[in-house]
Motif scaffolding. Structure first.
Motif, PDB file in Angstrom:
ATOM      1  N   UNK A 219     -30.050 -19.398 -40.683  1.00 30.22           N
ATOM      2  CA  UNK A 219     -28.696 -18.904 -40.431  1.00 30.22           C
ATOM      3  C   UNK A 219     -27.662 -19.999 -40.197  1.00 30.22           C
ATOM      4  N   UNK A 220     -28.074 -21.241 -40.134  1.00 32.09           N
ATOM      5  CA  UNK A 220     -27.112 -22.326 -40.001  1.00 32.09           C
ATOM      6  C   UNK A 220     -26.594 -22.516 -38.588  1.00 32.09           C
ATOM      7  N   UNK A 221     -25.530 -23.338 -38.464  1.00 33.00           N
ATOM      8  CA  UNK A 221     -25.001 -23.708 -37.158  1.00 33.00           C
ATOM      9  C   UNK A 221     -24.428 -22.509 -36.421  1.00 33.00           C
ATOM     10  N   UNK A 222     -23.722 -21.632 -37.136  1.00 33.58           N
ATOM     11  CA  UNK A 222     -23.144 -20.459 -36.466  1.00 33.58           C
ATOM     12  C   UNK A 222     -24.241 -19.520 -35.972  1.00 33.58           C
ATOM     13  N   UNK A 223     -25.286 -19.350 -36.761  1.00 33.21           N
ATOM     14  CA  UNK A 223     -26.405 -18.526 -36.318  1.00 33.21           C
ATOM     15  C   UNK A 223     -27.106 -19.112 -35.109  1.00 33.21           C
ATOM     16  N   UNK A 224     -27.185 -20.457 -35.068  1.00 35.24           N
ATOM     17  CA  UNK A 224     -27.807 -21.107 -33.918  1.00 35.24           C
ATOM     18  C   UNK A 224     -26.974 -20.904 -32.661  1.00 35.24           C
TER      19      UNK A 224
END
Length: 533
Positions: A219-224
């Motif tokens: 999910x990438x940085x926003x998901x993290x």
């Protein structure tokens, strides 16, 4: 590194857009009311909900269910203008609050709770003060992390630190959208929530149970960041490097501004100036401080909480809302004189990292597709399959860069502006091999050049011998090259008091026929540390 979450308190006004419309005299509080946008109903009053009107419902469907329903278009300026008296009332109890959006403020709970005696006393004081000064009803929630505090405010409870995970576990994954206020961040969160539901992850507990590395890969940085919120943590881990300086944009108002529309016109160019300065520095901010000064010297200050990478338009909106709240004449404490100065200060500034806008503006479609492709590859190879370089402080080119996994916090661990005694002199090489390349530095007699403990070369180097590479691609072609020039050696010792200590010597050489090289001598062996392309 997860790091503890800060204890936060949130003051929340239920159905605030409806309450703001009632406060402005647009509707009767006893009739069913719904505020809508082009997509459908955003907020419904208690009488409207009792009749079956729900958020997200189409206007025609809502009117079919409740024919007497009064529909009002959404108006963020109206919401912010009516909210200013409530923020002023809250500031009589808490010294500094930050407005998340009209209808919600947030602040750190530890200091105010200790001042009034307890968290229960703090919540009681806030609810009582707001009701007494404005006649409005509010709810207060306290918890670890922003999302926990927001959900606690909606439930009107105080969540103990040890109960945060249990409190969040059963909440719907859609509540993640509450923690993001900018348009871009809210849209990305809505897409993430939709994807999580299609994957069968319908609660925060199910999302939080995933491994952080798997979340970053998929999910990438926003998901993290959303994953950290679901675990009851702050959006980003605490930073260990020196914080960035605040970014300021200010102007004098001549002639002084008495009306909000006049001041808002100046605020637009000021917000664009602030956004451009942050873009040039490659930083984002978590708080926007709007300050104004009147002709008689009175200072007006308000802080807005911001997430993601706000555009100039979003910064302008918040400044315009604040000026409307001060100058509309509906504020509990309006300015005593026209405004003569306006300044915007970006606070809690941090490196933009992977969310930084491109040179020509926001990420384009190709960049977004490349990012998704990188995440897919990372999902196949693992979290460490794709690495991103991050510059940081250090004494040599290899130590001044570190590799982080795609989607992780791309922040330096060591300050770049700190003094580094014994640092290799500039210029530094443009290319640093992944692994040092062994070479031999020879003198006129064919012997190896050595460097003693005082940093003195044993003889004058005359040529460099590069052996054939192994399986990896060669950094420098194999061969023996006479030297056209050389400089050094520079002697450096790190952590001499520990077992991890290192003693190295550096030499810059200009071989004939190949680019200049930076050579390092360690434990009696020379290697290529960098290539001056």
């Amino acid at each position: 590194m997860t790091g503890p979450a800060a204890r936060r308190a949130v003051l929340w006004m239920p159905d605030w857009p409806v309450t703001a419309a009632v406060a402005e005299g647009l509707v009767d509080p006893q009739v069913p009311v719904a505020v809508h946008d082009a997509r459908g109903v955003l907020v419904a009053s208690a009488p409207a909900r009792a009749a079956g009107v729900r958020r997200g419902m189409r206007r025609r469907s809502a009117q079919q269910i409740c024919p007497e329903l009064v529909l009002l278009p959404t108006d963020e300026v109206r919401d912010a203008r009516a909210f200013e008296p409530l923020v002023q009332a809250a500031e009589t109890v808490v010294a500094e609050v930050a407005v998340v959006r009209p209808g919600m403020v947030v602040f750190l709970a530890h200091g105010p709770a200790r001042h009034v005696g307890s968290e229960d006393a703090l919540a009681e004081a806030l609810v009582g003060t707001v009701a007494t000064e404005t006649g409005a009803e509010c709810q207060v929630g306290i918890g670890d992390g922003l999302l926990t505090a927001m959900l606690a405010a909606r439930a009107g409870v105080l969540v103990p630190s040890e109960a945060s995970a249990e409190f969040l576990a059963g909440q719907d994954v859609g509540t993640l959208t509450l923690a993001f206020s900018t348009r871009q961040a809210a849209a990305r969160t809505a897409e993430l929530v939709d994807l999580l539901r299609r994957l069968g992850l319908r609660t925060l507990g199910e999302f939080a149970a995933l491994e952080a590395g798997d979340v970053a890969a998929r999910f990438g940085a926003h998901g993290l960041a959303a994953h950290r919120l679901a675990r009851g943590l702050d959006t980003f881990p605490p930073s260990t490097h020196r914080p960035e300086d605040d970014v300021l944009a200010a102007t004098e108002l001549d002639p002084p501004a008495e009306r909000s529309d006049v001041a808002a016109f100046v605020a637009r160019s000021l917000a664009e100036q602030l956004a451009e300065r942050m873009l040039r520095r490659g930083v984002v901010c978590a708080r926007l401080r709007v300050a104004a000064r009147t002709e008689d010297g009175t200072e007006l200050v308000r802080t807005w909480s911001i997430d993601g990478t706000p555009t100039a338009a979003e910064l302008t909106d918040r400044v315009r809302w604040q000026l409307e709240g001060w100058l509309s004449g509906r504020s509990g404490r309006p300015p005593s004189a026209p405004l003569t100065r306006l300044e915007l200060l970006a606070q809690e500034v941090s490196p933009a990292g992977v969310v930084q806008d491109g040179l020509w503006g926001r990420a384009r479609r190709g960049e977004a597709q490349a990012g998704r492709a990188a995440l897919r590859v990372q999902g196949l190879l693992g979290a460490d399959g794709i690495l991103v370089p991050v510059l940081q402080g250090g004494r040599d080119p290899r130590g001044a860069a570190r590799m982080v996994a795609w989607g992780d916090d791309a922040a330096p661990l060591r300050r770049t502006d700190a003094p580094w005694p014994g640092q290799l002199p500039a210029p530094w090489p443009a290319t640093v091999p992944t692994e040092p390349v062994p070479v031999r530095l020879l003198d006129a007699g064919g012997g190896d050049v050595r460097v003693d403990a005082r940093g003195t070369a044993s003889s004058t180097p005359t040529r460099v011998l590069v052996p054939p590479p192994g399986k990896s691609a060669p950094v420098v072609r194999a061969g023996e090259y006479p030297l056209l020039a050389w400089a050094g050696p520079w002697h450096g010792t790190e952590r001499w008091w520990s077992e991890q200590g290192r003693r190295r010597a550096y030499v810059q050489v200009v071989p004939e026929g190949v680019p200049a090289l930076l050579l390092a001598l360690e434990r009696g062996a020379w290697c290529v540390e960098g290539v001056y392309d």
